[in-house]
Design a protein around this motif. Structure first.
Motif, PDB file in Angstrom:
ATOM      1  N   MET A 106       0.847  -1.204   0.000  1.00  0.00           N
ATOM      2  CA  MET A 106       0.000   0.000   0.000  1.00  0.00           C
ATOM      3  C   MET A 106       0.875   1.244   0.000  1.00  0.00           C
ATOM      4  O   MET A 106       1.873   1.317   0.729  1.00  0.00           O
ATOM      5  CB  MET A 106      -0.923   0.009   1.223  1.00  0.00           C
ATOM      6  CG  MET A 106      -1.834   1.218   1.298  1.00  0.00           C
ATOM      7  SD  MET A 106      -2.985   1.113   2.682  1.00  0.00           S
ATOM      8  CE  MET A 106      -3.858   2.669   2.480  1.00  0.00           C
ATOM      9  N   GLN A 111       1.344   4.980   1.057  1.00  0.00           N
ATOM     10  CA  GLN A 111       0.809   5.977   1.982  1.00  0.00           C
ATOM     11  C   GLN A 111       0.773   7.338   1.290  1.00  0.00           C
ATOM     12  O   GLN A 111       1.664   7.671   0.501  1.00  0.00           O
ATOM     13  CB  GLN A 111       1.654   6.039   3.246  1.00  0.00           C
ATOM     14  CG  GLN A 111       1.558   4.791   4.112  1.00  0.00           C
ATOM     15  CD  GLN A 111       2.175   5.026   5.483  1.00  0.00           C
ATOM     16  OE1 GLN A 111       3.265   5.564   5.597  1.00  0.00           O
ATOM     17  NE2 GLN A 111       1.463   4.626   6.513  1.00  0.00           N
ATOM     18  N   ILE A 112      -0.249   8.126   1.609  1.00  0.00           N
ATOM     19  CA  ILE A 112      -0.443   9.429   0.969  1.00  0.00           C
ATOM     20  C   ILE A 112      -0.244  10.531   2.000  1.00  0.00           C
ATOM     21  O   ILE A 112      -0.888  10.552   3.048  1.00  0.00           O
ATOM     22  CB  ILE A 112      -1.844   9.539   0.342  1.00  0.00           C
ATOM     23  CG1 ILE A 112      -2.073   8.392  -0.651  1.00  0.00           C
ATOM     24  CG2 ILE A 112      -2.000  10.895  -0.345  1.00  0.00           C
ATOM     25  CD1 ILE A 112      -1.104   8.338  -1.813  1.00  0.00           C
ATOM     26  N   GLY A 113       0.668  11.442   1.678  1.00  0.00           N
ATOM     27  CA  GLY A 113       1.000  12.518   2.595  1.00  0.00           C
ATOM     28  C   GLY A 113       0.556  13.877   2.097  1.00  0.00           C
ATOM     29  O   GLY A 113       0.137  14.052   0.947  1.00  0.00           O
ATOM     30  N   ASP A 129      -1.872  10.326   5.718  1.00  0.00           N
ATOM     31  CA  ASP A 129      -1.046   9.379   6.463  1.00  0.00           C
ATOM     32  C   ASP A 129       0.175  10.020   7.096  1.00  0.00           C
ATOM     33  O   ASP A 129       0.700   9.507   8.092  1.00  0.00           O
ATOM     34  CB  ASP A 129      -0.577   8.248   5.538  1.00  0.00           C
ATOM     35  CG  ASP A 129      -1.733   7.431   4.993  1.00  0.00           C
ATOM     36  OD1 ASP A 129      -2.612   7.049   5.787  1.00  0.00           O
ATOM     37  OD2 ASP A 129      -1.755   7.165   3.774  1.00  0.00           O
ATOM     38  N   PHE A 130       0.679  11.098   6.530  1.00  0.00           N
ATOM     39  CA  PHE A 130       1.869  11.760   7.051  1.00  0.00           C
ATOM     40  C   PHE A 130       1.937  13.155   6.451  1.00  0.00           C
ATOM     41  O   PHE A 130       1.134  13.511   5.577  1.00  0.00           O
ATOM     42  CB  PHE A 130       3.147  10.968   6.720  1.00  0.00           C
ATOM     43  CG  PHE A 130       3.492  10.923   5.254  1.00  0.00           C
ATOM     44  CD1 PHE A 130       4.458  11.761   4.710  1.00  0.00           C
ATOM     45  CD2 PHE A 130       2.854  10.027   4.398  1.00  0.00           C
ATOM     46  CE1 PHE A 130       4.775  11.716   3.360  1.00  0.00           C
ATOM     47  CE2 PHE A 130       3.173   9.973   3.044  1.00  0.00           C
ATOM     48  CZ  PHE A 130       4.132  10.825   2.528  1.00  0.00           C
ATOM     49  N   THR A 170       7.039   3.948  -1.590  1.00  0.00           N
ATOM     50  CA  THR A 170       6.135   3.490  -0.532  1.00  0.00           C
ATOM     51  C   THR A 170       5.263   4.616   0.010  1.00  0.00           C
ATOM     52  O   THR A 170       4.255   4.356   0.665  1.00  0.00           O
ATOM     53  CB  THR A 170       6.939   2.887   0.630  1.00  0.00           C
ATOM     54  OG1 THR A 170       7.890   3.856   1.105  1.00  0.00           O
ATOM     55  CG2 THR A 170       7.684   1.633   0.175  1.00  0.00           C
ATOM     56  N   GLU A 171       5.649   5.876  -0.264  1.00  0.00           N
ATOM     57  CA  GLU A 171       4.908   7.035   0.220  1.00  0.00           C
ATOM     58  C   GLU A 171       4.962   8.129  -0.843  1.00  0.00           C
ATOM     59  O   GLU A 171       5.991   8.304  -1.493  1.00  0.00           O
ATOM     60  CB  GLU A 171       5.504   7.571   1.532  1.00  0.00           C
ATOM     61  CG  GLU A 171       5.620   6.532   2.634  1.00  0.00           C
ATOM     62  CD  GLU A 171       6.387   7.053   3.844  1.00  0.00           C
ATOM     63  OE1 GLU A 171       6.139   8.210   4.251  1.00  0.00           O
ATOM     64  OE2 GLU A 171       7.232   6.309   4.366  1.00  0.00           O
ATOM     65  N   ARG A 227      -6.534   5.175  -2.073  1.00  0.00           N
ATOM     66  CA  ARG A 227      -6.377   3.952  -1.283  1.00  0.00           C
ATOM     67  C   ARG A 227      -6.957   2.745  -2.019  1.00  0.00           C
ATOM     68  O   ARG A 227      -6.420   1.636  -1.946  1.00  0.00           O
ATOM     69  CB  ARG A 227      -6.992   4.139   0.090  1.00  0.00           C
ATOM     70  CG  ARG A 227      -6.136   5.113   0.917  1.00  0.00           C
ATOM     71  CD  ARG A 227      -6.655   5.408   2.293  1.00  0.00           C
ATOM     72  NE  ARG A 227      -5.694   6.299   2.952  1.00  0.00           N
ATOM     73  CZ  ARG A 227      -6.004   7.412   3.578  1.00  0.00           C
ATOM     74  NH1 ARG A 227      -7.284   7.800   3.644  1.00  0.00           N
ATOM     75  NH2 ARG A 227      -5.083   8.169   4.150  1.00  0.00           N
TER      76      ARG A 227
END
Length: 323
Positions: free
Chosen positions: A1, A3-5, A31-32, A291-292, A319
């Motif tokens: 997955m 991650q979306i910042g 997510d961040f 990954t992000e 997502r």
């Protein structure tokens, strides 16, 4: 997955507004977060550049879940690496372990202000690696004395040191920086979805470590308005980092990008409110192995609408696409 910042872009909003945007990003479900660390905006039309570390201290107190990260701090000119280590350790304590220290070799735009010149790229990389070595040594605790080619440290110690020091991310753009990141970084940082950067990172020791990308976007229900705003405030992005690192002033970026057309910008930055277009813009990062991915919504006064839209539409779609 993936991650979306969310990006707290200091070049386009004042400090109080940025803290409010960080709270909104946490409430919207990002997510961040990442935060730029600049002395100048890229273009005058962006209009801001508050001190990132004061901002991050305020954000650490205003939020409770959102991970924080510099994207990125240059530890070689404006800041001595021993001071960067102290700032990062303090922020890790304030945020209760939510901070990652993103580092890069910097841009002339921000670092020239202390009057130390702007040497050739090989020298800057040499300085950068020495700075990272000093920061890591201070994170380990105890007194550090260092007399290197570029820096001196005289019996320095971090008296307030978190149990787990901040992970260090290193920004990469080519083979040399990827080799440094593989040796020294806990995670990779990049602004372009180039698989060869990740491959080089892996070759030099980065296998299995996180890799964080960044993507500018321009949400607006009026696509023409979004394109115009992206062109006005973000056309500097078209220069590429070999150019961007060298220019000394916002007016230099204005001159260098005077022939960039709105359609050129819209060709590389998703504009409007088509969720599918935003998802497809993230896909190259996911396919490359990032990954992000941190999104940058263009326009300091356009953050609240973007956050509301992201919570309802964009984040669920991302997502679903990259679970």
């Amino acid at each position: 997955m993936v991650q979306i910042g969310y990006t707290l872009m200091t070049e386009q909003a004042g400090p109080r507004e940025l803290v409010r945007h960080a709270v909104g990003a946490e409430e919207s479900g990002f997510d961040f977060s990442v935060t730029s660390d600049h002395y100048f905006p890229w273009l005058r039309s962006q209009g801001h550049s508050p001190y990132a570390w004061s901002l991050l201290g305020a954000v650490a107190q205003a939020t409770s879940r959102l991970p924080l990260m510099t994207y990125v701090t240059c530890p070689t000119f404006r800041y001595h690496p021993a001071v960067v280590a102290q700032k990062a350790a303090t922020l890790q304590l304030l945020s209760e372990g939510r901070f990652r220290l993103g580092l890069g070799s910097g841009e002339n735009l921000n670092e020239h202000v202390v009057g130390r010149g702007w040497p050739a790229v090989d020298v800057r990389h040499e300085m950068f690696e020495e700075a990272v070595t000093i920061i890591r040594a201070l994170f380990e605790g105890g007194h550090v004395t260092h007399h290197g080619k570029h820096y001196d440290v005289d019996s320095a110690r971090l008296w307030d040191l978190p149990d787990a020091p901040p992970p260090i991310g290193i920004a990469v753009s080519g083979e040399q920086s990827c080799a440094l990141a593989g040796r020294q970084a806990d995670l990779l940082i990049a602004t372009e979805p180039k698989p060869e950067l990740l491959s080089a990172f892996d070759r030099h020791g980065g296998t299995g470590k996180p890799r964080v990308g960044q993507l500018p976007v321009c949400y607006d229900t009026d696509r023409d308005a979004a394109v115009a705003r992206a062109h006005d405030q973000f056309r500097w992005f078209a220069g590429g980092w070999k150019v961007n690192a060298e220019l000394p002033h916002p007016d230099s970026f204005a001159g260098a990008t005077q022939f960039v057309r709105p359609d050129d910008v819209a060709g590389s930055i998703p504009c409007g409110d088509d969720v599918d277009a935003f998802v497809e813009a993230v896909r190259p990062f996911a396919d490359a192995g990032f990954t992000e991915v941190a999104l940058v919504q263009i326009g300091g006064d356009q953050q609240e609408p973007f956050l509301a839209w992201s919570e309802k539409k964009l984040l669920p779609a991302l997502r679903d696409a990259f679970a």
